[in-house]
Structures are given as structure tokens and as C-alpha cells.
Design an enzyme around this catalytic site. Structure first.
Site, PDB file in Angstrom:
ATOM      1  N   LYS A 177      51.044  43.240  44.411  1.00 28.62           N
ATOM      2  CA  LYS A 177      51.055  41.910  44.160  1.00 28.62           C
ATOM      3  C   LYS A 177      51.271  41.892  42.659  1.00 28.62           C
ATOM      4  CE  LYS A 177      47.533  40.374  47.331  1.00 28.62           C
ATOM      5  NZ  LYS A 177      48.011  38.969  47.784  1.00 28.62           N
ATOM      6  N   ASP A 220      47.209  32.770  47.905  1.00 25.04           N
ATOM      7  CA  ASP A 220      45.933  33.077  47.904  1.00 25.04           C
ATOM      8  C   ASP A 220      44.773  32.153  47.249  1.00 25.04           C
ATOM      9  OD1 ASP A 220      46.330  35.383  49.779  1.00 25.04           O
ATOM     10  OD2 ASP A 220      46.786  36.698  47.929  1.00 25.04           O
ATOM     11  N   GLY A 247      35.926  44.090  43.475  1.00 28.02           N
ATOM     12  CA  GLY A 247      37.063  44.739  43.369  1.00 28.02           C
ATOM     13  C   GLY A 247      37.920  44.052  42.114  1.00 28.02           C
ATOM     14  N   SER A 248      38.930  44.520  41.774  1.00 32.95           N
ATOM     15  CA  SER A 248      39.680  44.380  40.540  1.00 32.95           C
ATOM     16  C   SER A 248      41.253  44.147  40.618  1.00 32.95           C
ATOM     17  CB  SER A 248      39.187  45.266  39.410  1.00 32.95           C
ATOM     18  OG  SER A 248      39.734  46.733  39.590  1.00 32.95           O
ATOM     19  N   GLY A 249      41.704  44.174  41.822  1.00 28.45           N
ATOM     20  CA  GLY A 249      43.299  44.107  42.000  1.00 28.45           C
ATOM     21  C   GLY A 249      43.696  42.633  41.999  1.00 28.45           C
ATOM     22  N   GLY A 250      44.902  42.509  42.667  1.00 24.78           N
ATOM     23  CA  GLY A 250      45.542  41.436  42.459  1.00 24.78           C
ATOM     24  C   GLY A 250      44.854  40.216  43.390  1.00 24.78           C
ATOM     25  N   MET A 251      44.295  40.360  44.302  1.00 29.62           N
ATOM     26  CA  MET A 251      43.453  39.460  45.137  1.00 29.62           C
ATOM     27  C   MET A 251      42.220  39.121  44.450  1.00 29.62           C
ATOM     28  SD  MET A 251      43.918  37.840  47.876  1.00 29.62           S
ATOM     29  CE  MET A 251      43.156  36.945  49.405  1.00 29.62           C
TER      30      MET A 251
END
Length: 271
Positions: free
Chosen positions: A69, A105, A128-132
Site C-alpha cells: 500500500k 479503504d 497495527g501500524s501498516g497502510g490499512m
């Protein structure tokens, strides 16, 4: 579905763990609406080459999932505000070689928060800490939530995400007590993490709302535990249906009715 032909428009997805969700959702609607389109899921270990292929082969649209992402941002030509604001892309549209990136999203999550009437005064814990996760945290900020904690082991991404939106960060599980718990990790996703529970039973018991963005399977261990405990559940399947409908319209120019979205989503969840 039309017989494959030279004029057929091709849409794809790029994901670390491809599933048939998007493939079934989009192809179901292409068939029902008589559109000369086809959709196929892919993974890659060469994201730059894959994006060059989108441009070179005239692929009309591409859904982007974890872990690509953020990596696609420097590879496209135009980044719309929905993606630029959170530095995360889930949709690429190819208009005659010009690649435009957006993030449906974020739009879907914001809509679900509103539709489920979640009180902005509630305490939120996002894992969580990613793109989503960026899309999720930004949507909660946009909805007026002030008390949000980002739970992430990554000592670089976690604090950066929390600081960007004025929230707290913790690298370890806090004591149960958050009103809204949100899983934005692969925990519970089909594959190696399928049996993993993203939050403890104690966290589930203390929460009033449980939100799992994992879309495949629809009934993750976290979703099953939350339903059994009588909690309000927002599933990744809901997120997927809303964001996929927005992608569909961007790719084809055809708006969908709610009934069409619901039937395509139900078809996509058949394993």
C-alpha cells in the site's frame, strides 16, 4: 462472462496473500451487468515491475493490499487526497498510461463508523501500524475520536502513526478497558495466522465494539469470539464490500446499487 477477447478490459489485485474475494466480487458484477471486463488476483516479489506492467499492458485498474500500500506511491503519476493524506494506496486506475492512486479503504471505514453509530467519546485501541492501519486511524480522527491508542510492536511506524493524529502509542498489550478494539494486522487471516486471536478474551469482554479488518475469512477468531460475547461486530467483509464497490465504479464508471453490492459480497465469501 464474455469470451476472452482483445477488447476486454483487465483489472487485477496485488497482495502479499491473494484471495478470491476481489476476483469473485468484481467478476460476479461484470457478468451480471454484461461488462467486457475480467479481474484476476496476483502476488509479486517485484512491485516496481508489477506497476510498470499495469502501465505497459494497459491494465485498467489494480487493487493494492498489504504489504504494497505504501510502496506503490512513488510508482504512480497522481495521488488523490484520500491516499495522500494517509500515505497509503489501495486503488490504482490507469487512464491511457496515467496511473492515479486513491484509497477507498478510508472511505469505507469512515462510512462504517458512521453507519454503526459509534460514539466518538469511546476509548479506541487499534492494533497495527501498516497502510490499512493508517486508513483506520485517520477515519477515527476524522470522525472526532479523541482517545485512541495505537498498539504496534514496530518502534518506528507505531509512534509515527500515533503522533501524526495526536494519539497515544504502546508497543505492548495494555490492560483491557478499551470500548472499541480494532485489529488491523494479519492475525486471523487465512494462512499461517488463521488461528491467531488478535485480542485476548479479556479485551473482547471489556469492549462494546469489536472491529476486525481481516476480510478472509469473514469469521476470524476475533469476530467469532466477539459474536459469542454479544458484542457489536464490524467485520472485514463489510469493509471489503464497501471499498470494492468504490473501486468497481472507478474502474468501470458504473455505479452500483446496495442490493448489487450485497449480492456480490455474499458471492465473494463463498469458499
Amino acid at each position: 462472462m464474455p469470451i476472452l477477447n482483445k477488447d476486454m478490459s483487465v483489472c487485477i489485485s496485488l497482495a502479499g496473500r491473494p484471495s478470491n474475494l476481489g476476483t469473485r466480487f468484481h467478476n460476479f458484477l461484470y457478468d451480471e451487468l454484461g461488462l467486457n471486463f475480467i479481474y484476476k488476483a496476483f502476488t509479486t516479489d517485484d512491485i516496481e515491475g508489477a506497476v510498470r506492467g499495469i502501465r505497459a499492458l494497459g491494465i485498467r485498474g489494480c487493487s493494492v493490499s498489504m504489504p504494497f500500500k505504501e510502496a506503490v506511491i512513488p510508482l504512480v503519476d497522481v495521488v488523490e487526497p484520500s491516499a495522500a493524506a494517509i500515505e497509503s494506496v489501495n486503488t490504482i486506475v490507469n487512464d491511457h498510461g496515467v496511473l492515479t492512486a486513491s484509497n477507498t479503504d478510508y472511505e469505507a471505514i469512515a462510512q462504517l463508523i458512521a453507519e454503526h453509530g459509534i460514539d466518538p467519546a469511546r476509548r479506541v485501541l487499534v492494533r497495527g501500524s501498516g497502510g490499512m492501519a493508517k486508513a483506520v486511524v485517520a477515519a477515527f480522527r476524522g470522525a472526532g475520536f479523541a482517545d485512541v491508542t495505537v498498539l504496534a510492536r514496530n518502534a518506528s511506524l507505531g509512534p509515527a502513526l500515533a503522533e501524526q493524529y495526536g494519539y497515544a502509542w504502546t508497543p505492548t498489550d495494555p490492560a483491557p478497558g478499551a470500548d472499541v478494539i480494532v485489529n488491523v494486522t494479519p492475525l486471523g487471516m487465512q494462512g499461517a495466522d488463521a488461528s491467531a486471536l488478535a485480542f485476548s478474551d479479556e479485551h473482547v469482554a471489556a469492549a462494546s465494539v469489536v472491529f476486525d479488518v481481516v476480510a478472509f475469512p469473514a469469521e476470524t477468531p476475533l469476530v467469532s469470539a466477539a459474536r459469542a460475547a454479544g458484542k457489536l461486530v464490524i467485520s472485514g467483509a463489510e469493509v471489503h464490500a464497501m471499498q470494492a464497490a468504490a473501486q468497481f465504479e472507478r474502474y468501470t464508471g458504473v455505479p452500483l446499487t446496495r442490493d448489487q453490492v450485497e449480492r456480490a459480497a455474499a458471492f465473494s465469501r463463498v469458499e
